[in-house]
Design an enzyme around this catalytic site. Structure first.
Site, PDB file in Angstrom:
ATOM      1  N   SER A 144      51.012  21.025  34.399  1.00 39.14           N
ATOM      2  CA  SER A 144      51.493  22.404  34.571  1.00 39.14           C
ATOM      3  C   SER A 144      52.977  22.446  34.898  1.00 39.14           C
ATOM      4  O   SER A 144      53.487  21.584  35.604  1.00 39.14           O
ATOM      5  CB  SER A 144      50.728  23.106  35.690  1.00 39.14           C
ATOM      6  N   LYS A 176      42.755  22.029  36.289  1.00 33.92           N
ATOM      7  CA  LYS A 176      43.853  22.729  35.589  1.00 33.92           C
ATOM      8  C   LYS A 176      43.383  24.105  35.105  1.00 33.92           C
ATOM      9  O   LYS A 176      44.139  25.078  35.153  1.00 33.92           O
ATOM     10  CB  LYS A 176      44.351  21.885  34.405  1.00 33.92           C
ATOM     11  N   HIS A 225      43.491  26.317  37.995  1.00 32.42           N
ATOM     12  CA  HIS A 225      44.912  26.629  38.215  1.00 32.42           C
ATOM     13  C   HIS A 225      45.305  27.826  37.336  1.00 32.42           C
ATOM     14  O   HIS A 225      45.943  28.776  37.786  1.00 32.42           O
ATOM     15  CB  HIS A 225      45.766  25.396  37.886  1.00 32.42           C
ATOM     16  N   ASN A 226      44.905  27.768  36.095  1.00 28.12           N
ATOM     17  CA  ASN A 226      45.292  28.844  35.175  1.00 28.12           C
ATOM     18  C   ASN A 226      44.581  30.158  35.503  1.00 28.12           C
ATOM     19  O   ASN A 226      45.169  31.228  35.362  1.00 28.12           O
ATOM     20  CB  ASN A 226      45.009  28.435  33.725  1.00 28.12           C
ATOM     21  N   GLU A 263      46.475  31.543  38.166  1.00 23.18           N
ATOM     22  CA  GLU A 263      47.740  32.016  37.557  1.00 23.18           C
ATOM     23  C   GLU A 263      47.548  33.429  36.970  1.00 23.18           C
ATOM     24  O   GLU A 263      48.364  34.328  37.204  1.00 23.18           O
ATOM     25  CB  GLU A 263      48.135  31.011  36.464  1.00 23.18           C
TER      26      GLU A 263
HETATM   27  C1  6PG Z   1      51.015  25.920  32.932  1.00 27.23           C
HETATM   28  C2  6PG Z   1      50.503  27.126  32.189  1.00 27.23           C
HETATM   29  C3  6PG Z   1      50.232  26.838  30.757  1.00 27.23           C
HETATM   30  C4  6PG Z   1      49.600  28.012  29.991  1.00 27.23           C
HETATM   31  C5  6PG Z   1      50.515  29.130  29.726  1.00 27.23           C
HETATM   32  C6  6PG Z   1      49.958  30.255  28.865  1.00 27.23           C
HETATM   33  O1  6PG Z   1      50.345  25.553  33.875  1.00 27.23           O
HETATM   34  O2  6PG Z   1      52.078  25.384  32.590  1.00 27.23           O
HETATM   35  O3  6PG Z   1      49.308  27.531  32.779  1.00 27.23           O
HETATM   36  O4  6PG Z   1      49.352  25.759  30.730  1.00 27.23           O
HETATM   37  O5  6PG Z   1      49.188  27.572  28.774  1.00 27.23           O
HETATM   38  O6  6PG Z   1      50.968  29.649  30.923  1.00 27.23           O
HETATM   39  O7  6PG Z   1      48.669  30.638  29.190  1.00 27.23           O
HETATM   40  P1  6PG Z   1      48.030  31.964  28.539  1.00 27.23           P
HETATM   41  O8  6PG Z   1      48.478  32.012  27.099  1.00 27.23           O
HETATM   42  O9  6PG Z   1      46.563  31.799  28.618  1.00 27.23           O
HETATM   43  O10 6PG Z   1      48.568  33.095  29.313  1.00 27.23           O
END
Ligand code: 6PG
Length: 465
Positions: free
Chosen positions: A127, A181, A184-185, A188
């Site tokens: 990430s 991960k 994590h997302n 996010e």
């Molecule tokens: C990271 C991000 C990355 C992710 C993008 C877009 O940890 O660097 O989470 O892995 O792919 O942020 O995610 P979306 O297209 O699902 O918004």
């Protein structure tokens, strides 16, 4: 010449990560089918030991044993194609690392397939976007510990550091790295949605200008909310459009795309029986955002409220965000707790908070507090039950409700904030009205119910007389 580390996929993420590894003193070789990607890699890496090639066989034969090969290619079929094309040339003990956002089921399948062939597979979350890849990402590996030990010196050097600690740690067996991960997302998504709701209030409720919003986020970034997402949000509001005489934010269409990791988090939460409503509602808002025409039709039938009813302050919004951020991390971590047991990952939540403190998209000062909570009790049922964390939640709770009520009264969609509040209310309510749902199920489907006064399951024949 034998190289220490090989990387497949020289897009911007791949190129930046391999240059990061090279800058840390390792010899590296990159594989790409595009000549210009190889040329860019070699020219950007001219000060380090860097080579690029289009030839898969040359790539594999140039790596020292056991080979350490990282894939940064799009998730899905491309990962399988690369692995399948390498298998005939690999030797037992070689390590394949998938650094993409692969689904944990795919990771498990690939792990088992390669294990049978005596190869190691490390499903590894990375990430931090393209900048993080170059300057130091947060790295979340899972698979075989013995394979991790071999790649560990490279990952520790390449990862972000917080107070000297590398933001990488072996997380657990098989798909543990990619599962962490994915969570994590999911977090996010939730943090981004909460921030967007607050932006909606600032812009359309409080009539703040972009300059003022820039200032507000920059100030928040100096306090409890200090985090990467708050920092970049502040920056976004000061960016001008290169093509018109306005701010870029006002020229961007309000349809948020998604690659799917947030949705996977929600799907997996449902499969494992965990409630993560802030993450679920953030995914729903991305879906709602994609129907701009429908929203336009809807607004004609249900016009927005005008004038604004009630009042909230900038300080109230900051408190609501502290409350929301804390609880969305708690939801993600509670999902990890359930899955860790189901899948036997044996996750260490303190360690996860520790490696999320730097490099990754959800890095935030709050993670330091969460680490402390898991130091106090590594078996914490839910982060919100820790004494210090619960004090922080309680301090901000009434204000979060005030902001939520303000949004509801003014028809400002605040699905993430509202569901966060309701999540806390539900998970802290000994008695819920679900006895009625049991009665209904028994009434229409003879699904039985349990009683409060004695064990067993019961069915009532006479609900309707
Ligand atoms: C990271 C991000 C990355 C992710 C993008 C877009 O940890 O660097 O989470 O892995 O792919 O942020 O995610 P979306 O297209 O699902 O918004």
């Amino acid at each position: 010449m034998k190289y220490d580390f090989g990387l497949v996929g020289l897009g911007v993420m791949g190129r930046n990560f391999i240059l990061n590894v090279a800058e840390n003193g390792f010899s590296v070789i990159g594989l790409s089918s595009k000549r210009e990607s190889i040329d860019t890699l070699e020219s950007d890496g001219k000060d380090f030991t860097v080579k690029g090639t289009e030839d898969a066989k040359e790539f594999i034969e140039s790596l020292s044993s056991p080979r350490k090969i990282m894939l940064l290619v799009p998730a899905g079929d491309p990962v399988d194609s690369v692995i399948d094309s390498f298998i005939p040339f690999l030797s037992p003990g070689d390590i394949i690392i998938d650094g993409g956002n692969s689904h944990y089921d795919d990771t498990e399948r690939r792990y088992n397939k390669l294990k049978k062939l005596n190869f190691h597979f490390l499903g590894t979350g990375v990430s931090g976007g393209s900048k993080g890849a170059r300057l130091g990402p947060s790295i979340m590996p899972g698979g075989d510990k013995e394979a991790y030990e071999l790649i560990r010196p490279i990952f520790e050097k390449a990862s972000a550091k917080v107070s000297g600690d590398p933001c990488v740690s072996f997380l657990g067996k098989t798909s543990a790295g990619h599962y962490v991960k994915m969570i994590h997302n999911g977090i996010e998504y939730a943090m981004m949605q909460l921030i967007s709701e607050v932006y909606h209030v600032l812009r359309y409720g409080m009539d703040k200008s972009n300059d003022e919003i820039h200032q507000i986020f920059s100030t928040w970034n100096e306090g409890t909310l200090n985090s990467y997402l708050i920092e970049i949000t502040g920056d976004i509001f000061s960016a001008k459009d290169g093509e018109s005489d306005t701010y870029l934010i006002d020229m961007i269409l309000d349809k948020a795309k998604q690659k799917g990791t947030g949705k996977w988090t929600s799907q997996s939460a449902m499969d494992f029986g965990v409630a993560v409503p802030t993450i679920d509602s953030s995914v729903s808002m991305r879906i709602i955002s994609s129907f701009k025409d429908v929203r336009g039709l809807g607004e004609e039938i249900y016009p927005k409220s005008n004038p604004v009813v009630g009042e909230v302050s900038v300080g109230d919004l900051e408190k609501a965000l502290i409350y929301g951020f804390t609880i969305c991390y708690a939801q993600g971590l509670s999902q990890l707790k359930v899955t860790s047991l189901e899948k036997g990952y044996s996750l260490d939540y303190r360690e996860i908070c520790k490696i999320w403190r730097g490099g990754c998209i959800i890095r935030a000062s709050l993670l330091e507090e969460f680490m402390n909570a898991f130091s106090r009790n590594s078996k914490l049922e839910n982060l919100i039950f820790d004494k210090e964390i619960s004090n922080m939640i309680k301090e901000n709770e009434s204000i979060a409700r005030k902001v939520s009520v303000y949004c509801i009264n003014n028809k400002i969609p605040s699905i993430a904030l509202n569901s966060t509040i309701s999540y806390l209310d539900a998970i802290t309510h000994t008695n819920l009205p679900m006895n009625l749902i049991q009665a209904q199920r028994d009434c229409f489907g003879e699904h039985t119910f349990e009683r409060i006064d004695k064990p067993g399951t019961y069915h009532n024949e006479y609900w309707q007389g």
